[in-house]
Design a protein around this motif. Sequence first.
Motif, PDB file in Angstrom:
ATOM      1  N   LYS A 173      -3.066   4.748  -1.888  1.00  0.00           N
ATOM      2  CA  LYS A 173      -3.933   3.607  -1.580  1.00  0.00           C
ATOM      3  C   LYS A 173      -4.415   3.655  -0.131  1.00  0.00           C
ATOM      4  CE  LYS A 173      -2.063   0.240  -4.902  1.00  0.00           C
ATOM      5  NZ  LYS A 173      -1.351  -1.063  -5.024  1.00  0.00           N
ATOM      6  N   LEU A 174      -3.516   4.057   0.764  1.00  0.00           N
ATOM      7  CA  LEU A 174      -3.896   4.148   2.169  1.00  0.00           C
ATOM      8  C   LEU A 174      -4.965   5.213   2.382  1.00  0.00           C
ATOM      9  CD1 LEU A 174      -0.419   3.839   3.929  1.00  0.00           C
ATOM     10  CD2 LEU A 174      -2.320   2.225   4.099  1.00  0.00           C
TER      11      LEU A 174
ATOM     12  N   ALA B 295     -11.891  -7.496   6.861  1.00  0.00           N
ATOM     13  CA  ALA B 295     -12.898  -6.440   6.799  1.00  0.00           C
ATOM     14  C   ALA B 295     -14.035  -6.706   7.787  1.00  0.00           C
ATOM     15  CB  ALA B 295     -13.454  -6.331   5.379  1.00  0.00           C
TER      16      ALA B 295
ATOM     17  N   ILE C  69      -6.783   1.566  10.288  1.00  0.00           N
ATOM     18  CA  ILE C  69      -6.598   1.428   8.840  1.00  0.00           C
ATOM     19  C   ILE C  69      -5.311   0.671   8.534  1.00  0.00           C
ATOM     20  CG2 ILE C  69      -6.208   2.689   6.676  1.00  0.00           C
ATOM     21  CD1 ILE C  69      -9.097   2.763   7.675  1.00  0.00           C
TER      22      ILE C  69
ATOM     23  N   ILE D 228      -5.813  -3.055   8.791  1.00  0.00           N
ATOM     24  CA  ILE D 228      -6.501  -3.602   7.620  1.00  0.00           C
ATOM     25  C   ILE D 228      -5.544  -3.688   6.437  1.00  0.00           C
ATOM     26  CG2 ILE D 228      -8.334  -3.191   5.932  1.00  0.00           C
ATOM     27  CD1 ILE D 228      -9.906  -1.853   8.209  1.00  0.00           C
ATOM     28  N   ALA D 229      -4.775  -2.630   6.213  1.00  0.00           N
ATOM     29  CA  ALA D 229      -3.845  -2.586   5.081  1.00  0.00           C
ATOM     30  C   ALA D 229      -2.806  -3.696   5.169  1.00  0.00           C
ATOM     31  CB  ALA D 229      -3.156  -1.226   5.021  1.00  0.00           C
TER      32      ALA D 229
ATOM     33  N   ASN E   9     -12.694   5.271   2.309  1.00  0.00           N
ATOM     34  CA  ASN E   9     -13.763   4.287   2.171  1.00  0.00           C
ATOM     35  C   ASN E   9     -14.364   3.931   3.531  1.00  0.00           C
ATOM     36  OD1 ASN E   9     -15.299   2.175   0.674  1.00  0.00           O
ATOM     37  ND2 ASN E   9     -14.070   0.803   1.943  1.00  0.00           N
ATOM     38  N   TRP E  10     -13.493   3.708   4.525  1.00  0.00           N
ATOM     39  CA  TRP E  10     -13.982   3.362   5.861  1.00  0.00           C
ATOM     40  C   TRP E  10     -14.632   4.556   6.553  1.00  0.00           C
ATOM     41  CZ3 TRP E  10     -14.503  -1.172   8.530  1.00  0.00           C
ATOM     42  CH2 TRP E  10     -13.996  -2.324   7.897  1.00  0.00           C
TER      43      TRP E  10
ATOM     44  N   LYS F 152      -7.153   6.276   0.178  1.00  0.00           N
ATOM     45  CA  LYS F 152      -8.409   5.793  -0.396  1.00  0.00           C
ATOM     46  C   LYS F 152      -9.062   4.757   0.509  1.00  0.00           C
ATOM     47  CE  LYS F 152      -7.283   6.782  -5.240  1.00  0.00           C
ATOM     48  NZ  LYS F 152      -7.000   6.233  -6.583  1.00  0.00           N
ATOM     49  N   LEU F 153      -8.235   3.911   1.127  1.00  0.00           N
ATOM     50  CA  LEU F 153      -8.767   2.920   2.067  1.00  0.00           C
ATOM     51  C   LEU F 153      -9.388   3.618   3.268  1.00  0.00           C
ATOM     52  CD1 LEU F 153      -9.010  -0.102   2.836  1.00  0.00           C
ATOM     53  CD2 LEU F 153      -6.794   0.113   3.985  1.00  0.00           C
TER      54      LEU F 153
ATOM     55  N   PHE G  75       0.840  -1.183   0.000  1.00  0.00           N
ATOM     56  CA  PHE G  75       0.000   0.000   0.000  1.00  0.00           C
ATOM     57  C   PHE G  75       0.884   1.245   0.000  1.00  0.00           C
ATOM     58  CE2 PHE G  75      -3.468  -2.694   0.818  1.00  0.00           C
ATOM     59  CZ  PHE G  75      -4.649  -1.968   0.778  1.00  0.00           C
TER      60      PHE G  75
END
Length: 221
Positions: free
Chosen positions: A72-73, A117, A107, A110-111, A79-80, A75-76, A68
């Motif tokens: 990307k981090l 999830a 986060i 999760i990454a 999203n959350w 965006k993750l 990541f």
Amino acid sequence: YVPILLSEILQSIPELPLQKKSRFHTQYGLSYSDAALLTRDYHLADYTEKVISELFEWAESMAQETDFDNTKLVKLAANWLINEFVPKISQTWEEILVTAENFAEFIALIAKGTISAKAGQRILSVMIETGKDPSDIMQEENLEQVEESDELTEVVKKVIDENKKVVRDYVAGKETALKFLMGAVMRETHGRANPQAVERLIKKLLTILKKTSNIVIAKQE
């Protein structure tokens, strides 16, 4: 003197929502729609930026553990924030117990694939209710994702042994059979198993079992 005074006035004006939305898009790589949702409220936008700042610090420490990158981090996290965090909170922003630092740590878990999830949804709910550290909740509720291990191997073996017909279907080329076996393993592990690890183990064990003739895979009539 007038130009100087005008310049000072312009600098004192807070960033307007449209400007903030545009900056979130260009600076953090968010889509315009996500940027718009995260900047519609001043407090949410401020919280988001604090999370991103903390997340970038996490990114440096886990560079070897995940592919990541910063975009990307972000965006993750977005999203959350948009789909899970904001819909769950009922407090005012002043009363929210989840610190930006803890949300960024969440986060990061999760990454890195430390939690799934599904486990993440449970952990986030507890964080909102109590303000606890996500790693502490993960340990207290035994929600850490199970990677390839002796424990997971035994579960996969059990599922294979109990579903011989499905195994035959998989060997015959039915992809849905693999999904069935993976689902059975996930149920056995209460969603804690890493899906990628489960898929690798199923394929690996079926290959070994075929070669050593520990199971007989009969062709369907």
